[in-house]
Design a protein around this motif. Structure first.
Motif, PDB file in Angstrom:
ATOM      1  N   SER A   1       0.853  -1.180   0.000  1.00 31.17           N
ATOM      2  CA  SER A   1       0.000   0.000   0.000  1.00 31.17           C
ATOM      3  C   SER A   1       0.888   1.229   0.000  1.00 31.17           C
ATOM      4  N   ARG A   2       0.291   2.395  -0.168  1.00 25.10           N
ATOM      5  CA  ARG A   2       1.076   3.627  -0.243  1.00 25.10           C
ATOM      6  C   ARG A   2       0.890   4.446   1.019  1.00 25.10           C
ATOM      7  N   ASN A   3       2.022   4.836   1.629  1.00 26.09           N
ATOM      8  CA  ASN A   3       1.986   5.678   2.804  1.00 26.09           C
ATOM      9  C   ASN A   3       1.624   7.115   2.437  1.00 26.09           C
ATOM     10  N   GLU A   4       1.342   7.910   3.450  1.00 30.98           N
ATOM     11  CA  GLU A   4       0.925   9.293   3.229  1.00 30.98           C
ATOM     12  C   GLU A   4       1.990  10.102   2.494  1.00 30.98           C
ATOM     13  N   ASP A   5       3.282   9.763   2.711  1.00 29.98           N
ATOM     14  CA  ASP A   5       4.364  10.496   2.051  1.00 29.98           C
ATOM     15  C   ASP A   5       4.709   9.926   0.683  1.00 29.98           C
ATOM     16  N   GLY A   6       3.948   8.947   0.213  1.00 30.13           N
ATOM     17  CA  GLY A   6       4.166   8.379  -1.109  1.00 30.13           C
ATOM     18  C   GLY A   6       5.057   7.162  -1.144  1.00 30.13           C
ATOM     19  N   THR A   7       5.693   6.824  -0.020  1.00 32.03           N
ATOM     20  CA  THR A   7       6.521   5.622   0.030  1.00 32.03           C
ATOM     21  C   THR A   7       5.633   4.385   0.131  1.00 32.03           C
ATOM     22  N   ALA A   8       6.255   3.229  -0.052  1.00 32.33           N
ATOM     23  CA  ALA A   8       5.505   1.973  -0.052  1.00 32.33           C
ATOM     24  C   ALA A   8       5.567   1.285   1.297  1.00 32.33           C
ATOM     25  N   ASN A   9       4.457   0.718   1.707  1.00 37.05           N
ATOM     26  CA  ASN A   9       4.402  -0.149   2.880  1.00 37.05           C
ATOM     27  C   ASN A   9       4.112  -1.570   2.405  1.00 37.05           C
ATOM     28  N   LEU A  10       4.627  -2.533   3.146  1.00 39.20           N
ATOM     29  CA  LEU A  10       4.420  -3.936   2.790  1.00 39.20           C
ATOM     30  C   LEU A  10       4.128  -4.713   4.061  1.00 39.20           C
ATOM     31  N   ALA A  11       3.005  -5.431   4.088  1.00 36.94           N
ATOM     32  CA  ALA A  11       2.584  -6.112   5.313  1.00 36.94           C
ATOM     33  C   ALA A  11       2.109  -7.526   5.002  1.00 36.94           C
TER      34      ALA A  11
ATOM     35  N   LEU B   1       9.493  -9.994   7.710  1.00 32.33           N
ATOM     36  CA  LEU B   1       8.546  -8.910   7.961  1.00 32.33           C
ATOM     37  C   LEU B   1       7.742  -9.113   9.242  1.00 32.33           C
ATOM     38  N   ALA B   2       7.820 -10.310   9.805  1.00 31.18           N
ATOM     39  CA  ALA B   2       7.060 -10.588  11.022  1.00 31.18           C
ATOM     40  C   ALA B   2       7.512  -9.664  12.146  1.00 31.18           C
ATOM     41  N   LEU B   3       6.562  -9.253  12.952  1.00 35.62           N
ATOM     42  CA  LEU B   3       6.817  -8.400  14.116  1.00 35.62           C
ATOM     43  C   LEU B   3       7.416  -7.055  13.716  1.00 35.62           C
ATOM     44  N   THR B   4       7.050  -6.568  12.527  1.00 33.66           N
ATOM     45  CA  THR B   4       7.388  -5.207  12.120  1.00 33.66           C
ATOM     46  C   THR B   4       6.101  -4.460  11.817  1.00 33.66           C
ATOM     47  N   THR B   5       6.139  -3.148  11.943  1.00 35.65           N
ATOM     48  CA  THR B   5       4.974  -2.328  11.627  1.00 35.65           C
ATOM     49  C   THR B   5       5.432  -1.023  10.996  1.00 35.65           C
ATOM     50  N   GLY B   6       4.637  -0.537  10.056  1.00 30.92           N
ATOM     51  CA  GLY B   6       4.921   0.750   9.442  1.00 30.92           C
ATOM     52  C   GLY B   6       4.477   1.920  10.284  1.00 30.92           C
ATOM     53  N   LYS B   7       3.794   1.662  11.382  1.00 37.11           N
ATOM     54  CA  LYS B   7       3.340   2.728  12.272  1.00 37.11           C
ATOM     55  C   LYS B   7       4.535   3.305  13.041  1.00 37.11           C
ATOM     56  N   PRO B   8       4.761   4.626  12.968  1.00 33.64           N
ATOM     57  CA  PRO B   8       5.875   5.216  13.719  1.00 33.64           C
ATOM     58  C   PRO B   8       5.751   5.004  15.220  1.00 33.64           C
ATOM     59  N   VAL B   9       4.524   5.038  15.728  1.00 31.29           N
ATOM     60  CA  VAL B   9       4.286   4.777  17.146  1.00 31.29           C
ATOM     61  C   VAL B   9       3.705   3.367  17.268  1.00 31.29           C
ATOM     62  N   VAL B  10       4.473   2.464  17.852  1.00 37.37           N
ATOM     63  CA  VAL B  10       4.046   1.071  17.962  1.00 37.37           C
ATOM     64  C   VAL B  10       3.042   0.941  19.106  1.00 37.37           C
TER      65      VAL B  10
ATOM     66  N   LYS C   1      10.026  -1.638   4.477  1.00 31.80           N
ATOM     67  CA  LYS C   1       9.615  -3.036   4.520  1.00 31.80           C
ATOM     68  C   LYS C   1      10.186  -3.865   3.354  1.00 31.80           C
ATOM     69  N   PHE C   2      10.215  -3.298   2.157  1.00 33.92           N
ATOM     70  CA  PHE C   2      10.751  -4.050   1.019  1.00 33.92           C
ATOM     71  C   PHE C   2      12.214  -4.411   1.262  1.00 33.92           C
ATOM     72  N   ALA C   3      12.984  -3.443   1.760  1.00 32.88           N
ATOM     73  CA  ALA C   3      14.407  -3.689   2.007  1.00 32.88           C
ATOM     74  C   ALA C   3      14.604  -4.736   3.097  1.00 32.88           C
TER      75      ALA C   3
END
Length: 212
Positions: free
Chosen positions: A21-31, A79-88, A103-105
């Motif tokens: 999906s696409r984050n607010e800043d245009g970068t990609a998130n992967l979950a 990718l397990a136990l990672t989140t794109g949310k800045p505040v976990v 996440k891709f990296a």
């Protein structure tokens, strides 16, 4: 004889999906997720309300459902136990989650441009489904902390050798999806890789080594 064990988890086995999906800043998130099912051209996705993917879907109304094969279990597990949310969220932090913007990296996977939606595809996934959001449904009753997202597949991408020649159908023998069963990775009926998620959820598994 049947018993009533008062089951705590009902994940009997579904395909793993990497949602880009696409984050607010245009970068990609992967979950990674495994609460997905298809009917016709539509798919229902079950997601917790605290995740970055949920926020992105509500805002952008687009995603790509990337289906990994069982051979990709190691990449998915990164990718397990990672989140794109800045505040976990506190409950996720207790399980061992950490904020990870790239996440891709982290997974060692490659962004591939989509054709009809903004989020990228995962180049290594044999099946990629570009989707647009159709509807959202609160899930779980009055105290719901999850949402069922109904998405429509607007374009599919399938590795050529997985398509039955001369048809529009995937070969079910050639396609070996990565399955998550009670937080553990399976493919071809065998446990294929240890799961960090199972550890985070403190699953009491005693898996037998695969014979294959």
């Amino acid at each position: 004889m049947h018993i009533d064990p008062d089951l705590k988890v009902l994940y009997f086995g579904t395909p793993v999906v990497l949602i880009s999906s696409r984050n607010e800043d245009g970068t990609a998130n992967l979950a990674p997720m495994s609460s997905a099912w298809w009917l016709g051209r539509n798919c229902m996705l079950g997601l917790g309300d605290s995740g970055q993917t949920t926020a992105n879907l509500r805002r952008e109304r687009e995603c790509v459902l990337n289906l990994p094969s069982s051979a990709m279990a190691e990449a998915v597990d990164r990718l397990a136990l990672t989140t794109g949310k800045p505040v976990v969220p506190e409950y996720k932090a207790r399980q061992g989650y950490r904020h990870e913007p790239g996440k891709f990296a982290v997974a060692g996977l490659t962004e591939q441009p989509s054709e009809l939606v903004a989020p990228p595809r995962v180049a290594e996934c044999p099946i990629q489904l570009e989707c647009r959001l159709v509807a959202t449904h609160p899930f779980g009753g009055d105290s719901a902390h999850a949402t069922a997202f109904e998405v429509e597949v607007v374009r599919s991408h399938v590795e050529e050798d997985l398509v039955i020649p001369g048809t529009h159908y995937v070969d079910p023998v050639g396609w070996d999806p990565l399955i998550m069963k009670f937080c553990e990775f399976f493919g071809g009926g065998h446990n294929v890789h240890p799961s960090r998620l199972a550890g985070g959820w403190q699953m009491p598994h005693r898996l037998r080594p695969s014979a294959v």
